[in-house]
Write an enzyme that holds these catalytic residues in place. Structure first.
Site, mmCIF file in Angstrom:
data_model
loop_
_atom_site.group_PDB
_atom_site.id
_atom_site.type_symbol
_atom_site.label_atom_id
_atom_site.label_comp_id
_atom_site.label_asym_id
_atom_site.label_seq_id
_atom_site.Cartn_x
_atom_site.Cartn_y
_atom_site.Cartn_z
ATOM 1 N N THR A 45 10.180 143.553 21.311
ATOM 2 C CA THR A 45 10.025 142.193 21.807
ATOM 3 C C THR A 45 9.145 141.401 20.832
ATOM 4 O O THR A 45 8.420 141.996 20.037
ATOM 5 C CB THR A 45 9.436 142.188 23.233
ATOM 6 O OG1 THR A 45 8.200 142.890 23.222
ATOM 7 C CG2 THR A 45 10.395 142.849 24.222
ATOM 8 N N THR A 47 6.214 139.280 20.460
ATOM 9 C CA THR A 47 4.783 139.458 20.184
ATOM 10 C C THR A 47 4.460 140.910 19.880
ATOM 11 O O THR A 47 3.648 141.204 19.004
ATOM 12 C CB THR A 47 3.934 138.953 21.370
ATOM 13 O OG1 THR A 47 4.226 137.574 21.573
ATOM 14 C CG2 THR A 47 2.444 139.124 21.106
ATOM 15 N N CYS A 48 5.124 141.815 20.573
ATOM 16 C CA CYS A 48 4.883 143.251 20.370
ATOM 17 C C CYS A 48 5.251 143.669 18.948
ATOM 18 O O CYS A 48 4.528 144.436 18.315
ATOM 19 C CB CYS A 48 5.678 144.059 21.389
ATOM 20 S SG CYS A 48 5.374 143.569 23.112
ATOM 21 N N SER A 49 6.380 143.155 18.444
ATOM 22 C CA SER A 49 6.876 143.542 17.120
ATOM 23 C C SER A 49 6.276 142.742 15.979
ATOM 24 O O SER A 49 6.192 143.228 14.851
ATOM 25 C CB SER A 49 8.399 143.395 17.069
ATOM 26 O OG SER A 49 9.013 144.353 17.887
#
Length: 158
Positions: A45, A47-49
């Site tokens: 996703t 922000t996660c990546s």
């Protein structure tokens, strides 16, 4: 929600490595270690990546130099997805742990229902665990990314 000073709940997290699938009991996984555990709502996703996992990849050596035995990322995804995401992010220094059914996340009290976006997911957080006990807990407010990043945890470790 789990609090500082409390023991991590007994649960199972899965990890796929070159050696195969391992189902870790959290009592054993966090015993006699100082661990940084951070959680993301979902692998791959935005922000996660783009920020959360990459920050820990970049600062992994500094975090470990601050006396950390293991850095682990957990998400309510299966171990296959977590392994693929870790490989895509060059996260060799980070244990990519799957909480496929969300039972660990629910036991922590850090679950959230994203409805039709993805169902039950983890809130975004980072914690320091010492011998199975939470010593630092940084939980993000919804749609924020300010306190669970690698820089914040590195500051807390010093």
């Amino acid at each position: 929600m789990i609090q500082i000073g409390q023991k991590i709940p007994s649960s199972t997290l899965s990890q796929l490595t070159a050696e195969g699938m391992t189902n870790h009991n959290t009592d054993e996984l966090f015993a006699n270690k100082r661990v940084v555990l951070f959680a993301v709502p979902g692998a791959f996703t935005p922000t996660c990546s783009e920020a959360h996992l990459p920050g820990y990849v970049v600062l992994a050596d500094e975090i470990k130099a601050a006396g950390v035995d293991m850095i682990a990322c957990v998400s309510v995804n299966d171990a296959f997805v977590m392994q693929a995401w870790g490989a895509a992010q060059n996260a060799e220094a980070i244990a990519m742990l799957g909480d496929g059914d969300g039972s660990f996340t629910k036991a922590l009290g850090l679950d959230m229902d994203t409805a039709n976006f993805g169902g039950i997911r983890s809130q975004r957080y980072a914690m320091v665990i010492e011998n199975g006990v939470v010593t630092t807990l940084n939980v993000e407010e919804p749609k924020k990314f300010e306190v669970s990043n690698a820089e914040s945890i590195l500051t807390a470790l010093k």
